[in-house]
Scaffold this active site. Structure first.
Site, PDB file in Angstrom:
ATOM      1  N   HIS A  36       0.861  -1.182   0.000  1.00 16.02           N
ATOM      2  CA  HIS A  36       0.000   0.000   0.000  1.00 16.02           C
ATOM      3  C   HIS A  36       0.898   1.233   0.000  1.00 16.02           C
ATOM      4  O   HIS A  36       2.126   1.132  -0.097  1.00 16.02           O
ATOM      5  CB  HIS A  36      -0.954  -0.010   1.201  1.00 16.02           C
ATOM      6  CG  HIS A  36      -0.276  -0.241   2.520  1.00 16.02           C
ATOM      7  ND1 HIS A  36       0.646   0.635   3.050  1.00 16.02           N
ATOM      8  CD2 HIS A  36      -0.391  -1.259   3.417  1.00 16.02           C
ATOM      9  CE1 HIS A  36       1.062   0.192   4.225  1.00 16.02           C
ATOM     10  NE2 HIS A  36       0.469  -0.959   4.471  1.00 16.02           N
ATOM     11  N   HIS A  39       4.071   1.330   2.182  1.00 15.16           N
ATOM     12  CA  HIS A  39       5.246   0.665   1.630  1.00 15.16           C
ATOM     13  C   HIS A  39       5.885   1.500   0.518  1.00 15.16           C
ATOM     14  O   HIS A  39       7.109   1.621   0.433  1.00 15.16           O
ATOM     15  CB  HIS A  39       4.870  -0.700   1.043  1.00 15.16           C
ATOM     16  CG  HIS A  39       4.281  -1.662   2.026  1.00 15.16           C
ATOM     17  ND1 HIS A  39       2.950  -1.996   2.031  1.00 15.16           N
ATOM     18  CD2 HIS A  39       4.857  -2.367   3.025  1.00 15.16           C
ATOM     19  CE1 HIS A  39       2.725  -2.877   2.985  1.00 15.16           C
ATOM     20  NE2 HIS A  39       3.854  -3.116   3.608  1.00 15.16           N
ATOM     21  N   GLY A 149       8.948   1.377   8.513  1.00 16.55           N
ATOM     22  CA  GLY A 149       7.962   2.362   8.915  1.00 16.55           C
ATOM     23  C   GLY A 149       7.836   2.454  10.423  1.00 16.55           C
ATOM     24  O   GLY A 149       7.995   1.477  11.147  1.00 16.55           O
ATOM     25  N   SER A 187      -2.376   0.127   6.670  1.00 13.27           N
ATOM     26  CA  SER A 187      -1.997  -1.224   7.061  1.00 13.27           C
ATOM     27  C   SER A 187      -2.622  -2.205   6.093  1.00 13.27           C
ATOM     28  O   SER A 187      -3.739  -1.974   5.596  1.00 13.27           O
ATOM     29  CB  SER A 187      -2.480  -1.531   8.486  1.00 13.27           C
ATOM     30  OG  SER A 187      -2.358  -2.909   8.780  1.00 13.27           O
ATOM     31  N   SER A 188      -1.924  -3.297   5.832  1.00 13.25           N
ATOM     32  CA  SER A 188      -2.500  -4.345   4.991  1.00 13.25           C
ATOM     33  C   SER A 188      -3.754  -4.927   5.622  1.00 13.25           C
ATOM     34  O   SER A 188      -4.608  -5.489   4.930  1.00 13.25           O
ATOM     35  CB  SER A 188      -1.466  -5.444   4.758  1.00 13.25           C
ATOM     36  OG  SER A 188      -0.311  -4.928   4.131  1.00 13.25           O
TER      37      SER A 188
END
Length: 303
Positions: A36, A39, A149, A187-188
């Site tokens: 996302h 990243h 991150g 966040s994934s």
């Protein structure tokens, strides 16, 4: 345009050797895929500081506490490669489990101290899996820089400590959390939220920013944290695992604002566990806090 994909350590090191002969400075961004904007912001940051950028994609079974979670984790390699190519990433390293953990693999890296408490108390063995796979990725790539991150703030401390203790010659570069316009940290896991949960989710960040502002304003820490805990539950979260103030430098528990600090939280919204953290700002900079809620300001680079 496509990003080259390699799947073995031998292929990876052959590429790195070629770059070294050119005198290139190399960066690595470890991920588990499902990329996302958080990243991608790490990729952009890496491209500013390095000549060659490697993104790794490996869904690491050793850091999952639940087999169902591992099975459900999104595998989106083709889409991920498509997102990386326009940015100019130079290589996608996507090994399989047997390449990372061949038959007979028997080593686990454990980082004490900074792994205690917070997520470490609720995800037993998780950070051993993270430290083990990151150690391997740093050594396999031989990179000069690794980008992580700040959303996974405890993980960032663990990786930094691990690299220092094992004398891995690499600089760990932290990058600020990337948020949606409503404040939700990327966040994934966010894709798991129902439409109703997605409406509620940003209230976690809101509670943190409000708590940080109150603490910076002199309200006692314990009073503020109790109020923020209640506000998160009242907003619609089903459970708060932890909500603590820790030292920014070493994650030591704090009960008064006597040095740079972070508020860190993990909470459940339905079946989804979300984490977040924010700095506790000084009084002189507190007027900038609302802007920090929405600007590009991470993890799951979550490993």
């Amino acid at each position: 345009m496509s990003v080259p994909i390699v799947r073995t350590v031998a292929e990876l090191r052959a590429n790195v050797a070629d770059w070294r002969r050119e005198g290139s400075r190399i960066a690595v961004i470890p991920t588990m895929g499902a990329l996302h904007e958080g990243h991608l912001s790490l990729v952009r940051a890496a491209l500013e500081k390095a000549d060659r950028v490697i993104v790794t994609l490996f869904v690491n079974p050793k850091q999952f506490n639940n087999a169902g979670d591992l099975a459900a984790y999104p595998r989106t390699e083709e889409a991920d490669a498509g997102k990386l190519a326009p940015l100019g990433a130079h290589l996608l390293y996507a090994p399989d489990v047997h390449e990372m953990y061949p038959n007979g693999f028997a080593t686990t890296v454990t980082v004490s101290g900074v792994s205690d408490g917070l997520c470490g108390a609720f995800r037993r063995g998780h950070f051993d899996g993270v430290a083990t796979v990151v150690a391997k990725l740093l050594l396999q790539t031989g990179a000069d820089l690794a980008f992580f991150g700040e959303k996974d703030f405890q993980q960032l401390h663990i990786v930094r400590r691990m690299a220092k203790d094992l004398d891995i010659p690499i600089d760990i570069v932290p990058c600020p959390t990337v948020r949606e316009l409503d404040g939700l940290a990327l966040s994934s896991r966010n894709v798991r939220l129902s439409p109703r949960e997605r409406e509620v989710a940003p209230k976690l960040a809101s509670a943190l920013f409000n708590a940080a502002e109150r603490i910076a304003g002199g309200v006692p820490v314990d009073e503020v944290l109790a109020g923020a805990w209640s506000a998160i539950i009242e907003a619609g979260y089903s459970r708060v695992e932890y909500l603590e103030m820790r030292a920014d430098e070493d994650l030591a528990p704090m009960h008064e604002l006597d040095r740079p600090a972070r508020l860190l939280v993990a909470a459940w919204l339905g079946e989804t566990r979300l984490i977040d953290n924010v700095k506790v700002l000084s009084r002189t900079s507190i007027d900038n806090a609302p802007g920090e809620r929405t600007k590009l300001s991470v993890t799951d680079a979550t490993i």
